[in-house]
Scaffold this motif. Structure first.
Motif, PDB file in Angstrom:
ATOM      1  N   ASP A 137       0.798  -1.233   0.000  1.00  0.00           N
ATOM      2  CA  ASP A 137       0.000   0.000   0.000  1.00  0.00           C
ATOM      3  C   ASP A 137       0.828   1.280   0.000  1.00  0.00           C
ATOM      4  O   ASP A 137       0.277   2.366  -0.018  1.00  0.00           O
ATOM      5  CB  ASP A 137      -0.996  -0.012   1.170  1.00  0.00           C
ATOM      6  N   GLN A 138       2.160   1.155   0.028  1.00  0.00           N
ATOM      7  CA  GLN A 138       2.960   2.390   0.047  1.00  0.00           C
ATOM      8  C   GLN A 138       4.381   2.113  -0.425  1.00  0.00           C
ATOM      9  O   GLN A 138       4.907   1.016  -0.213  1.00  0.00           O
ATOM     10  CB  GLN A 138       3.004   2.919   1.492  1.00  0.00           C
ATOM     11  N   THR A 139       4.972   3.122  -1.072  1.00  0.00           N
ATOM     12  CA  THR A 139       6.406   3.041  -1.370  1.00  0.00           C
ATOM     13  C   THR A 139       7.061   4.326  -0.885  1.00  0.00           C
ATOM     14  O   THR A 139       6.414   5.380  -0.794  1.00  0.00           O
ATOM     15  CB  THR A 139       6.682   2.908  -2.885  1.00  0.00           C
ATOM     16  N   ASP A 140       8.351   4.197  -0.587  1.00  0.00           N
ATOM     17  CA  ASP A 140       9.103   5.363  -0.136  1.00  0.00           C
ATOM     18  C   ASP A 140      10.566   5.103  -0.475  1.00  0.00           C
ATOM     19  O   ASP A 140      11.133   4.105  -0.006  1.00  0.00           O
ATOM     20  CB  ASP A 140       8.908   5.518   1.382  1.00  0.00           C
ATOM     21  N   GLY A 141      11.160   5.943  -1.278  1.00  0.00           N
ATOM     22  CA  GLY A 141      12.546   5.680  -1.693  1.00  0.00           C
ATOM     23  C   GLY A 141      12.625   4.339  -2.393  1.00  0.00           C
ATOM     24  O   GLY A 141      11.882   4.082  -3.339  1.00  0.00           O
ATOM     25  N   VAL A 142      13.481   3.453  -1.900  1.00  0.00           N
ATOM     26  CA  VAL A 142      13.619   2.145  -2.560  1.00  0.00           C
ATOM     27  C   VAL A 142      12.868   1.065  -1.791  1.00  0.00           C
ATOM     28  O   VAL A 142      13.083  -0.126  -2.016  1.00  0.00           O
ATOM     29  CB  VAL A 142      15.115   1.752  -2.685  1.00  0.00           C
ATOM     30  N   ARG A 143      11.972   1.505  -0.893  1.00  0.00           N
ATOM     31  CA  ARG A 143      11.276   0.500  -0.082  1.00  0.00           C
ATOM     32  C   ARG A 143       9.781   0.467  -0.389  1.00  0.00           C
ATOM     33  O   ARG A 143       9.211   1.437  -0.875  1.00  0.00           O
ATOM     34  CB  ARG A 143      11.518   0.781   1.397  1.00  0.00           C
ATOM     35  N   ILE A 144       9.208  -0.673  -0.072  1.00  0.00           N
ATOM     36  CA  ILE A 144       7.790  -0.890  -0.349  1.00  0.00           C
ATOM     37  C   ILE A 144       7.152  -1.460   0.925  1.00  0.00           C
ATOM     38  O   ILE A 144       7.785  -2.260   1.614  1.00  0.00           O
ATOM     39  CB  ILE A 144       7.643  -1.822  -1.575  1.00  0.00           C
ATOM     40  N   ARG A 145       5.911  -1.033   1.224  1.00  0.00           N
ATOM     41  CA  ARG A 145       5.267  -1.477   2.462  1.00  0.00           C
ATOM     42  C   ARG A 145       4.116  -2.412   2.152  1.00  0.00           C
ATOM     43  O   ARG A 145       3.286  -2.109   1.280  1.00  0.00           O
ATOM     44  CB  ARG A 145       4.736  -0.249   3.219  1.00  0.00           C
ATOM     45  N   ASP A 146       4.039  -3.529   2.861  1.00  0.00           N
ATOM     46  CA  ASP A 146       2.902  -4.419   2.621  1.00  0.00           C
ATOM     47  C   ASP A 146       1.701  -3.954   3.440  1.00  0.00           C
ATOM     48  O   ASP A 146       1.805  -3.011   4.230  1.00  0.00           O
ATOM     49  CB  ASP A 146       3.279  -5.898   2.848  1.00  0.00           C
ATOM     50  N   GLU A 147       0.579  -4.648   3.240  1.00  0.00           N
ATOM     51  CA  GLU A 147      -0.675  -4.176   3.829  1.00  0.00           C
ATOM     52  C   GLU A 147      -0.664  -4.231   5.348  1.00  0.00           C
ATOM     53  O   GLU A 147      -1.518  -3.647   6.003  1.00  0.00           O
ATOM     54  CB  GLU A 147      -1.852  -4.968   3.239  1.00  0.00           C
ATOM     55  N   GLU A 148       0.310  -4.956   5.904  1.00  0.00           N
ATOM     56  CA  GLU A 148       0.326  -5.027   7.368  1.00  0.00           C
ATOM     57  C   GLU A 148       1.473  -4.215   7.965  1.00  0.00           C
ATOM     58  O   GLU A 148       1.884  -4.436   9.102  1.00  0.00           O
ATOM     59  CB  GLU A 148       0.350  -6.486   7.806  1.00  0.00           C
ATOM     60  N   GLY A 149       1.994  -3.311   7.143  1.00  0.00           N
ATOM     61  CA  GLY A 149       2.946  -2.335   7.673  1.00  0.00           C
ATOM     62  C   GLY A 149       4.412  -2.732   7.628  1.00  0.00           C
ATOM     63  O   GLY A 149       5.257  -2.017   8.156  1.00  0.00           O
ATOM     64  N   ASN A 150       4.745  -3.872   7.033  1.00  0.00           N
ATOM     65  CA  ASN A 150       6.162  -4.273   6.960  1.00  0.00           C
ATOM     66  C   ASN A 150       6.827  -3.604   5.758  1.00  0.00           C
ATOM     67  O   ASN A 150       6.331  -3.718   4.634  1.00  0.00           O
ATOM     68  CB  ASN A 150       6.283  -5.797   6.756  1.00  0.00           C
ATOM     69  N   TRP A 151       7.956  -2.977   6.029  1.00  0.00           N
ATOM     70  CA  TRP A 151       8.696  -2.358   4.932  1.00  0.00           C
ATOM     71  C   TRP A 151       9.740  -3.328   4.392  1.00  0.00           C
ATOM     72  O   TRP A 151      10.378  -4.040   5.156  1.00  0.00           O
ATOM     73  CB  TRP A 151       9.398  -1.090   5.410  1.00  0.00           C
ATOM     74  N   ALA A 152       9.906  -3.342   3.065  1.00  0.00           N
ATOM     75  CA  ALA A 152      10.927  -4.220   2.466  1.00  0.00           C
ATOM     76  C   ALA A 152      11.646  -3.458   1.365  1.00  0.00           C
ATOM     77  O   ALA A 152      11.071  -2.563   0.738  1.00  0.00           O
ATOM     78  CB  ALA A 152      10.261  -5.465   1.884  1.00  0.00           C
ATOM     79  N   TYR A 153      12.908  -3.812   1.134  1.00  0.00           N
ATOM     80  CA  TYR A 153      13.642  -3.218   0.010  1.00  0.00           C
ATOM     81  C   TYR A 153      13.138  -3.856  -1.279  1.00  0.00           C
ATOM     82  O   TYR A 153      13.009  -5.084  -1.368  1.00  0.00           O
ATOM     83  CB  TYR A 153      15.149  -3.441   0.179  1.00  0.00           C
ATOM     84  N   ASP A 154      12.860  -3.022  -2.251  1.00  0.00           N
ATOM     85  CA  ASP A 154      12.268  -3.527  -3.491  1.00  0.00           C
ATOM     86  C   ASP A 154      13.359  -4.022  -4.436  1.00  0.00           C
ATOM     87  O   ASP A 154      14.118  -3.230  -4.994  1.00  0.00           O
ATOM     88  CB  ASP A 154      11.467  -2.409  -4.167  1.00  0.00           C
ATOM     89  N   LEU A 155      13.403  -5.335  -4.626  1.00  0.00           N
ATOM     90  CA  LEU A 155      14.343  -5.914  -5.586  1.00  0.00           C
ATOM     91  C   LEU A 155      13.585  -6.505  -6.766  1.00  0.00           C
ATOM     92  O   LEU A 155      14.152  -7.193  -7.600  1.00  0.00           O
ATOM     93  CB  LEU A 155      15.189  -7.022  -4.939  1.00  0.00           C
ATOM     94  N   ALA A 156      12.274  -6.262  -6.803  1.00  0.00           N
ATOM     95  CA  ALA A 156      11.464  -6.803  -7.892  1.00  0.00           C
ATOM     96  C   ALA A 156      11.377  -5.787  -9.032  1.00  0.00           C
ATOM     97  O   ALA A 156      11.245  -6.152 -10.199  1.00  0.00           O
ATOM     98  CB  ALA A 156      10.069  -7.141  -7.384  1.00  0.00           C
TER      99      ALA A 156
END
Ligand code: PLP
Length: 555
Positions: A137-156
């Motif tokens: 549901d959100q991106t910021d810089g090189v990270r992406i957030r899943d619907e439960e609030g976990n941020w991950a680095y986007d390598l996709a």
């Protein structure tokens, strides 16, 4: 009758002609066969036949854990590691697990990708316990957030669309939409912004004309169709392993229910292919996906196909440039259209794309993905002699191609933002500098992996990476889940393709590097990379083959 035209001479001439008529096609056939890659990927018919006969079978959890004949204490370690890993992943998205499970049965795309995350023998066991999330549901810089609030680095990297960071595309869409808002979603008349896009695309591609489409697949379809129309020839030549979208006209092998008789899938970077092009008179075009420079004659890798550790890459810029220029020479001499499919790599290699990076001019170039500035698009640029959809002297002989949504004003608006940046000196220095930067990042990570004695390496073509495994194992695909647990977001092909955006700072990359090293260490501690003396890639293949044959006989 002339005295030399005795019945004997006539008979001999007829026999000669008959031999020519019979021998020539046979000779052509031999040359064509020699231009096919010896692997199954080079033999579309055979691979389809095999795919249709390959039986399904499945490992029980205990069979899976010991499929490489690991000793009991390693199997025990793996069993516990799998429980820990699946619990760790499930705890990240406790609420959405059920929704995702329900949705899966109704969304065919999800079912498909989920089905092919791991080699099929392990699927039932793995998918019963690990259910990757699908919402963000959100991106910021090189990270992406899943619907439960976990941020991950986007390598996709959104299948390659994300070259410049999501914030850049959000801006393109916002500014571009604002620019065309007063017109709204009108189709038919063009918004005036289109004319600047055409100018910029002509400047970037160095070609005369432009057509807009809805996807990369469509741009490729149009290129091939026009090449056939103008050359009045039937055959398309493409290279073993290359992906050009999901149109069945460019998928002669597995994956396509329609048999195509007008495509030759030949051996990349091989003299025998040039012989076919020189010898035949029915070839309309040669289609290149420059991504193949990273793994000539092999398809894009996915963890679903990772049965052992054979996957590899060998990018040699000079060799691939030489190959393209040889192809250019033959195509020019034989009137064959040379088409570059830059839908994926496009602006990643250089502002002028593969044409600039490898120093070879194409007759037509397909773009897509990132060029839409975040919105869906396909673009074809080409020489006027190939792009016209009609013949001046034959009013009914047209090559019909239209599309309701081509040149959509909102797409034109966001594309304009992208293109204006793509011709700037800032973009040039960013892209030109990216190769050394990303090579150094890959090299640094490989050194750290080696120092820690971890059987994992990365290969890269700039920002496009593939993970490779220097030691034989049946469990390399498991790494994708450890990477996810470390907060890295991967595409469904897992470790087969990591796509970085150019806005990764050193700090961002250091965090990703730490996560990869930690994931690999956990994989190692979990016993998945246990390595018995007799375990090697051929022995793994033999085991799988034996299992397949046994299941086939039983079926
Ligand atoms: C080289 C290449 N050509 C064509 C396509 C198809 O593009 P699209 O998915 O937009 O139809 C892709 C998509 O991955 C691609 O990588």
């Amino acid at each position: 009758m002339h005295e030399f035209l005795t019945p004997y001479v006539l008979l001999a001439a007829l026999a000669g002609a008959a031999v020519l008529i019979l021998v020539r096609p046979a000779w052509q056939r031999i040359i064509l066969s020699r231009a096919k890659h010896p692997s199954l990927a080079g033999h579309a018919k055979l691979s389809r036949l095999l795919a249709s006969q390959l039986p399904y079978y499945s490992y029980t959890p205990e069979q899976a854990l010991a499929c490489d004949q690991a000793p009991d204490h390693i199997v025990d370690r793996r069993r516990q590691a799998f429980i820990d890993l699946s619990q760790q992943l499930a705890s990240k998205t406790p609420q959405s697990q059920e929704i995702v499970a329900k949705l899966r049965s109704a969304v065919s795309d999800m079912q498909f990708t989920d089905h092919y995350r791991v080699p099929f023998q392990f699927r039932e066991w793995v998918s019963a316990h690990i259910k990757p999330g699908v919402f963000a549901d959100q991106t910021d810089g090189v990270r992406i957030r899943d619907e439960e609030g976990n941020w991950a680095y986007d390598l996709a990297g959104s299948y390659g669309v994300n070259l410049l960071g999501y914030d850049f595309y959000k801006r393109c869409i916002e500014v571009g939409s604002g620019r065309v808002a007063e017109l709204g979603p009108v189709l038919g008349p063009y918004h005036p912004v289109l004319s600047e896009n055409v100018d910029l695309l002509r400047q970037i591609s160095g070609l005369d004309e432009v057509s807009f489409h809805m996807s990369g697949t469509e741009a490729v379809m149009q290129a091939v169709r026009l090449a056939r129309y103008h050359t009045r020839r039937k055959r398309l030549v493409m290279f073993c392993g290359a992906y050009h979208g999901w149109w069945d006209g460019v998928q002669p092998g597995v994956g396509n229910p329609r048999k195509s008789s007008d495509v030759f899938m030949l051996r990349d970077m091989h003299e025998n292919t040039l012989r076919v092009l020189r010898q035949r008179h029915d070839i309309a075009c040669v289609l290149i996906n420059p991504m193949q420079a990273m793994h000539p004659n092999k398809g894009a890798s996915s963890d679903g196909m990772l049965i052992n550790s054979e996957r590899g890459a060998n990018f040699d810029r000079a060799a691939y440039s030489r190959w393209l220029s040889e192809l250019r020479g033959v195509c020019s001499a034989k009137g064959i259209a040379l088409i570059f499919d830059e839908v994926f790599l496009g602006f990643r290699l250089a502002p002028g794309g593969a044409q600039e990076y490898f120093g070879v001019k194409a007759d037509m170039v397909c773009y897509g993905k990132t060029v839409g500035g975040g919105l869906p698009v396909g673009v074809l640029c080409g020489k006027s002699s190939l792009m016209k959809r009609y013949r001046e002297q034959r009013p009914l002989d047209v090559c019909f191609a239209r599309g309701t949504f081509n040149s959509h004003p909102y797409v034109m608006g966001s594309m304009n933002e992208f293109l204006r940046y793509a011709v700037s000196s800032d973009f040039r220095s960013l892209v030109d500098g990216s190769h050394a930067l990303w090579d150094a990042r890959a090299g640094g990570l490989n050194r750290k992996l080696e120092q820690r004695d971890l059987p994992l390496r990365v290969a890269n073509l700039g920002t496009v990476w593939m993970m490779t495994f220097p030691q034989a194992s049946r469990f390399n695909w498991m790494l994708q889940f450890y990477l996810r647990a470390e907060g890295l977001s991967l595409a469904w092909v897992g470790t087969g393709r990591l796509i970085f955006s150019l806005n990764y700072t050193d700090e961002d990359f250091a965090a990703v590097e730490r996560a990869i090293l930690h994931a690999a260490q956990s994989m190692h501690s979990g016993g998945w990379w246990w390595h018995g003396e007799l375990l090697d890639n051929p022995s793994i293949k033999k085991t799988v083959l034996r299992e397949l044959l046994t299941s086939r006989i039983r079926a």
